[in-house]
Scaffold this active site. Structure first.
Site, PDB file in Angstrom:
ATOM      1  N   ARG A 135      15.955  31.903  -4.376  1.00  0.00           N
ATOM      2  CA  ARG A 135      15.666  30.474  -4.543  1.00  0.00           C
ATOM      3  C   ARG A 135      14.264  30.142  -4.028  1.00  0.00           C
ATOM      4  O   ARG A 135      13.639  30.937  -3.334  1.00  0.00           O
ATOM      5  CB  ARG A 135      16.707  29.644  -3.799  1.00  0.00           C
ATOM      6  CG  ARG A 135      18.077  29.782  -4.401  1.00  0.00           C
ATOM      7  CD  ARG A 135      19.033  28.790  -3.790  1.00  0.00           C
ATOM      8  NE  ARG A 135      20.362  28.963  -4.386  1.00  0.00           N
ATOM      9  CZ  ARG A 135      21.333  28.074  -4.292  1.00  0.00           C
ATOM     10  NH1 ARG A 135      21.145  26.948  -3.641  1.00  0.00           N
ATOM     11  NH2 ARG A 135      22.498  28.306  -4.863  1.00  0.00           N
ATOM     12  N   ARG A 140      36.978  28.236  -4.441  1.00  0.00           N
ATOM     13  CA  ARG A 140      35.596  27.952  -4.820  1.00  0.00           C
ATOM     14  C   ARG A 140      35.509  26.502  -5.275  1.00  0.00           C
ATOM     15  O   ARG A 140      36.333  26.048  -6.079  1.00  0.00           O
ATOM     16  CB  ARG A 140      35.121  28.858  -5.938  1.00  0.00           C
ATOM     17  CG  ARG A 140      33.629  28.630  -6.219  1.00  0.00           C
ATOM     18  CD  ARG A 140      33.109  29.386  -7.405  1.00  0.00           C
ATOM     19  NE  ARG A 140      31.660  29.229  -7.463  1.00  0.00           N
ATOM     20  CZ  ARG A 140      30.794  30.220  -7.443  1.00  0.00           C
ATOM     21  NH1 ARG A 140      31.206  31.443  -7.374  1.00  0.00           N
ATOM     22  NH2 ARG A 140      29.497  29.976  -7.513  1.00  0.00           N
ATOM     23  N   LEU A 172      33.693  34.698  -8.740  1.00  0.00           N
ATOM     24  CA  LEU A 172      33.815  35.220  -7.369  1.00  0.00           C
ATOM     25  C   LEU A 172      32.445  35.384  -6.727  1.00  0.00           C
ATOM     26  O   LEU A 172      32.328  35.376  -5.498  1.00  0.00           O
ATOM     27  CB  LEU A 172      34.539  36.571  -7.376  1.00  0.00           C
ATOM     28  CG  LEU A 172      35.923  36.574  -8.033  1.00  0.00           C
ATOM     29  CD1 LEU A 172      36.503  37.986  -8.002  1.00  0.00           C
ATOM     30  CD2 LEU A 172      36.866  35.611  -7.323  1.00  0.00           C
ATOM     31  N   SER A 173      31.409  35.553  -7.565  1.00  0.00           N
ATOM     32  CA  SER A 173      30.033  35.637  -7.078  1.00  0.00           C
ATOM     33  C   SER A 173      29.832  36.596  -5.909  1.00  0.00           C
ATOM     34  O   SER A 173      29.143  36.269  -4.937  1.00  0.00           O
ATOM     35  CB  SER A 173      29.498  34.242  -6.728  1.00  0.00           C
ATOM     36  OG  SER A 173      29.310  33.519  -7.906  1.00  0.00           O
ATOM     37  N   HIS A 195      22.579  20.048   1.016  1.00  0.00           N
ATOM     38  CA  HIS A 195      22.914  21.072   2.019  1.00  0.00           C
ATOM     39  C   HIS A 195      23.260  20.408   3.352  1.00  0.00           C
ATOM     40  O   HIS A 195      24.161  20.847   4.067  1.00  0.00           O
ATOM     41  CB  HIS A 195      21.756  22.056   2.180  1.00  0.00           C
ATOM     42  CG  HIS A 195      21.438  22.823   0.934  1.00  0.00           C
ATOM     43  ND1 HIS A 195      22.421  23.419   0.163  1.00  0.00           N
ATOM     44  CD2 HIS A 195      20.258  23.087   0.299  1.00  0.00           C
ATOM     45  CE1 HIS A 195      21.854  24.027  -0.876  1.00  0.00           C
ATOM     46  NE2 HIS A 195      20.557  23.823  -0.821  1.00  0.00           N
ATOM     47  N   ASP A 237      30.142  25.624  -2.905  1.00  0.00           N
ATOM     48  CA  ASP A 237      29.221  25.462  -4.029  1.00  0.00           C
ATOM     49  C   ASP A 237      29.150  23.998  -4.443  1.00  0.00           C
ATOM     50  O   ASP A 237      30.131  23.265  -4.305  1.00  0.00           O
ATOM     51  CB  ASP A 237      29.690  26.341  -5.200  1.00  0.00           C
ATOM     52  CG  ASP A 237      28.589  26.581  -6.218  1.00  0.00           C
ATOM     53  OD1 ASP A 237      27.415  26.250  -5.929  1.00  0.00           O
ATOM     54  OD2 ASP A 237      28.890  27.090  -7.304  1.00  0.00           O
ATOM     55  N   TRP A 289      18.315  34.516  -1.712  1.00  0.00           N
ATOM     56  CA  TRP A 289      16.889  34.678  -1.358  1.00  0.00           C
ATOM     57  C   TRP A 289      15.993  34.398  -2.547  1.00  0.00           C
ATOM     58  O   TRP A 289      14.801  34.166  -2.388  1.00  0.00           O
ATOM     59  CB  TRP A 289      16.617  36.094  -0.840  1.00  0.00           C
ATOM     60  CG  TRP A 289      17.296  36.411   0.447  1.00  0.00           C
ATOM     61  CD1 TRP A 289      18.414  37.189   0.609  1.00  0.00           C
ATOM     62  CD2 TRP A 289      16.927  35.977   1.762  1.00  0.00           C
ATOM     63  NE1 TRP A 289      18.756  37.257   1.939  1.00  0.00           N
ATOM     64  CE2 TRP A 289      17.854  36.524   2.675  1.00  0.00           C
ATOM     65  CE3 TRP A 289      15.893  35.180   2.267  1.00  0.00           C
ATOM     66  CZ2 TRP A 289      17.799  36.309   4.048  1.00  0.00           C
ATOM     67  CZ3 TRP A 289      15.832  34.955   3.630  1.00  0.00           C
ATOM     68  CH2 TRP A 289      16.772  35.508   4.510  1.00  0.00           C
ATOM     69  N   LEU A 294      41.177  29.570  16.142  1.00  0.00           N
ATOM     70  CA  LEU A 294      40.802  29.839  14.746  1.00  0.00           C
ATOM     71  C   LEU A 294      39.603  30.765  14.777  1.00  0.00           C
ATOM     72  O   LEU A 294      38.717  30.598  15.606  1.00  0.00           O
ATOM     73  CB  LEU A 294      40.390  28.520  14.058  1.00  0.00           C
ATOM     74  CG  LEU A 294      39.663  28.630  12.706  1.00  0.00           C
ATOM     75  CD1 LEU A 294      40.636  29.073  11.613  1.00  0.00           C
ATOM     76  CD2 LEU A 294      39.037  27.291  12.310  1.00  0.00           C
TER      77      LEU A 294
HETATM   78  C1  IPE Z   1      25.865  25.861  -2.357  1.00  0.00           C
HETATM   79  O1  IPE Z   1      25.403  24.829  -3.157  1.00  0.00           O
HETATM   80  C2  IPE Z   1      25.001  26.065  -1.129  1.00  0.00           C
HETATM   81  C3  IPE Z   1      24.411  27.400  -0.965  1.00  0.00           C
HETATM   82  C4  IPE Z   1      24.621  28.416  -1.751  1.00  0.00           C
HETATM   83  C5  IPE Z   1      23.492  27.594   0.159  1.00  0.00           C
HETATM   84  P1  IPE Z   1      24.310  25.079  -4.305  1.00  0.00           P
HETATM   85  O2  IPE Z   1      22.965  24.944  -3.687  1.00  0.00           O
HETATM   86  O3  IPE Z   1      24.585  26.358  -4.993  1.00  0.00           O
HETATM   87  O4  IPE Z   1      24.576  23.836  -5.242  1.00  0.00           O
HETATM   88  P2  IPE Z   1      24.506  23.789  -6.854  1.00  0.00           P
HETATM   89  O5  IPE Z   1      25.357  24.912  -7.370  1.00  0.00           O
HETATM   90  O6  IPE Z   1      23.070  23.953  -7.230  1.00  0.00           O
HETATM   91  O7  IPE Z   1      25.049  22.441  -7.197  1.00  0.00           O
HETATM   92 MG    MG Z   2      25.572  26.897  -6.719  1.00  0.00          MG
END
Ligand code: IPE
Ligand code: MG
Length: 261
Positions: free
Chosen positions: A92, A209, A216-217, A58, A41, A90, A152
């Site tokens: 987003r 995290r 925990l999402s 990303h 995150d 999804w 691994l």
């Molecule tokens: C995590 O970073 C990446 C994914 C869930 C794909 P975020 O995109 O959630 O980053 P923030 O939380 O907005 O900073």
């Molecule tokens: Mg995030």
């Protein structure tokens, strides 16, 4: 003896971090987490803090995965689970969703040889219905190619949500019962766990995290029932082998009781 690396990231002592040449901590085998799960995150915040588009976060996050995998190999971890894309993601902006999935696809194709060469078995789990054919094909190819590797096991969780996984398991058991193939009285924890996406994976020992969020999402809820939780302020793109090692050292010092006493 465990070398003096910081115990937990948020308690990191002031001063320089271990240099790039500092090797992995020596943790006695029995104190090493067998299965580490990570909620990646903070990519978006990493990017906006630099005045960059979220997609750059990303992209940087994909690099952090490589360094973390290298750290896991050096540490001798058996299982690393990465929450790359959730059932909720999804929602987003479609452009961001497309870019994240493209980056995951690019990660598999660009770094497949490296992962295979390092002996990493790459598997992926989650829903398949909403993924593009190309992504499915490339991930399946990498999974097949690395299937015999043993250094691994890295599991990439994509279009995954624990509640999804749990109701699917319940539905399957209900179906078997309705068809007379299963006596409901025989349903117990091991029977239930066999219906999860990956009954072959051990429970999560250490759940990490990043980015300061303490949630925990919906990641591996059943498997993390007794996991040690570790939250770090570090944004995912800044995370790497040293953070993983510090987390493993913190874990090695915790006393796990599993409710026994
Ligand atoms: C995590 O970073 C990446 C994914 C869930 C794909 P975020 O995109 O959630 O980053 P923030 O939380 O907005 O900073
Ligand atoms: Mg995030």
């Amino acid at each position: 003896m465990i070398p003096s690396v910081p115990t937990v990231p948020e308690e990191r002592a002031p001063g320089p971090r271990p240099g790039p040449d500092a090797g992995p901590p020596r943790i006695p085998g029995g104190r090493l987490p067998g299965h580490v799960a990570v909620v990646l995150d903070g990519n978006g915040r990493w990017a906006s803090g630099r005045g960059l588009p979220r997609t750059e976060g990303h992209r940087a996050g994909a690099k952090a995965v490589l360094d973390t995998v290298e750290g896991a190999l050096q540490l001798g971890l058996r299982h690393l689970s990465l929450f790359a894309f959730s059932t909720e993601n999804w929602r987003r902006d479609p452009a961001e969703v497309g870019e994240v999935l493209r980056l995951i696809n690019g990660f598999a194709t660009d770094h497949g040889d490296w992962l295979h060469g390092r002996g990493v078995r790459v598997t992926w789990s989650g829903g398949r219905g909403r993924m593009g054919a190309r992504l499915l094909g490339d991930l399946d190819e990498l999974q097949t190619r690395t299937a015999a590797n043993t250094a691994l096991e890295m599991t990439v969780w994509l279009d995954y949500g624990a509640r999804d996984e749990l109701w699917r398991a319940a539905r399957e058991l209900a179906r078997q019962s309705a068809e007379g193939r299963l006596d409901p009285a025989d349903i117990d924890a091991p029977t239930f766990a066999r219906q999860l996406y990956r009954p072959d994976l051990p429970d999560v020992d250490l759940f990490i995290r990043t980015s300061g969020e303490q949630r925990l999402s919906n990641f591996l809820l059943w498997q993390s029932a007794y996991a040690e939780l570790l939250f770090t302020e570090t944004l995912w793109p800044d995370f790497g082998r040293h953070d993983l090692w510090a987390a493993a050292v913190a874990y090695s010092r915790r006393e796990r009781r599993f409710g026994g006493h």
